[in-house]
Write a protein that holds these residues in place. Structure first.
Motif, PDB file in Angstrom:
ATOM      1  N   SER A   1       0.816  -1.223   0.000  1.00 18.52           N
ATOM      2  CA  SER A   1       0.000   0.000   0.000  1.00 18.52           C
ATOM      3  C   SER A   1       0.847   1.270   0.000  1.00 18.52           C
TER       4      SER A   1
ATOM      5  N   PHE B   1       1.502   6.822   0.465  1.00 17.94           N
ATOM      6  CA  PHE B   1       0.701   5.608   0.626  1.00 17.94           C
ATOM      7  C   PHE B   1      -0.714   5.874   0.136  1.00 17.94           C
TER       8      PHE B   1
ATOM      9  N   SER C   1      -3.857  -1.441  -3.115  1.00 15.20           N
ATOM     10  CA  SER C   1      -3.712  -0.983  -1.744  1.00 15.20           C
ATOM     11  C   SER C   1      -4.560  -1.860  -0.841  1.00 15.20           C
TER      12      SER C   1
END
Length: 278
Positions: free
Chosen positions: A35, A49, A140
């Motif tokens: 992620s 992220f 993610s």
């Protein structure tokens, strides 16, 4: 900030890979690695992220939202921002795609991202053009439920982990971040007196700005508890044994700002006058 499709996103490589990175048997740290992504401008590198936000109007009902530090995005100038994304192939092996993001000029010189009103935290949603939206599924394992709540309290001395791209190690296979850990070095944590920040006792380098801070959750699910925004160091090129992080509430507030901005932009588009027919 206004929302727009990424027509200004130069796709160096976007492929259709098989499956989701989060579907396999991974521990919390490995899910966080999938992620977290490297970011770079012409003036340096950093960390970002992705949290997937629910959006019924988007392809697949979700939109990837990138988080990093404001000072990173300010170094862009007119661009580009290079994002090193990765996706798993049919065998689960990470394949890297490079995205060169050069946003068009905004009205009133507004940035393409939202920023928290008090802290060095920025976020922006990635809206891909319709012709590639079905193939550009940014991997993610984080969503709104991944953010820590009051039930997951942080305390001084607690060990936390973080993921970044330290300048001392410029590249890794699969563009995965480097995992490190440290203890919370400040008191109090999560209280009004903390003002949404806490200290981590760990080695931190240039390139770690934007690194997600997390702890192990239930059933191997990571809990996002913060993001590194600053090294405490006497020199800009030195590593530091201390880092300043904002807590999960600040990340949650920034995600809410992204949602509000997108709703505002969608409303503005709906109010545009219809084009006259010939």
């Amino acid at each position: 900030m206004t929302t727009h499709p990424l027509h200004a996103l130069l796709l160096a490589l976007i492929l259709c890979f098989g499956g989701s990175a989060c579907a396999g048997r991974m521990n919390g740290s490995e899910k966080m690695m999938w992620s977290t992504y490297p970011l770079a401008t012409l003036k340096g590198a950093a960390t970002g992220f992705v949290i997937t936000r629910r959006d019924p109007s988007a392809p697949g009902g979700k939109v990837p939202v990138v988080f990093t530090s404001v000072h990173v995005l300010k170094t862009m100038g007119k661009g580009p921002l290079i994002i090193g994304f990765r996706m798993p192939d049919a065998k689960g092996v990470a394949q890297v795609s490079l995205l060169a993001f050069s946003p068009p000029p905004q009205a009133g010189n507004e940035p393409f991202y939202v920023r928290h009103p008090r802290y060095d935290l920025a976020a922006f949603a990635l809206h891909f053009p319709p012709e590639i939206a079905g193939r550009a599924d940014i991997s993610s394992c984080l969503n709104e439920k991944s953010l820590s709540h009051d039930g997951t309290s942080l305390h001084s001395g607690m060990e936390v982990s973080f993921l970044g791209y330290p300048e001392v190690l410029p590249g890794t296979d699969g563009a995965f971040p480097v995992l490190r850990s440290g203890r919370i070095a400040s008191y109090p944590v999560g209280k009004p007196q903390a003002h949404g920040r806490f200290l981590i006792d760990s080695d931190v380098y240039p390139g770690d700005s934007g690194a997600p801070v997390f702890i192990a959750g239930t059933s191997g699910r990571p809990k996002l508890v913060g993001m590194i925004i600053q090294r405490v160091s006497p020199g800009t090129r030195n590593f530091s044994h201390l880092a300043i992080a904002v807590d999960a509430d600040v990340i949650r507030e920034t995600l809410a700002l992204v949602a509000a901005d997108e709703n505002k932009s969608a409303t503005a588009i709906q109010k545009l006058p219809a084009k006259p027919t010939r």
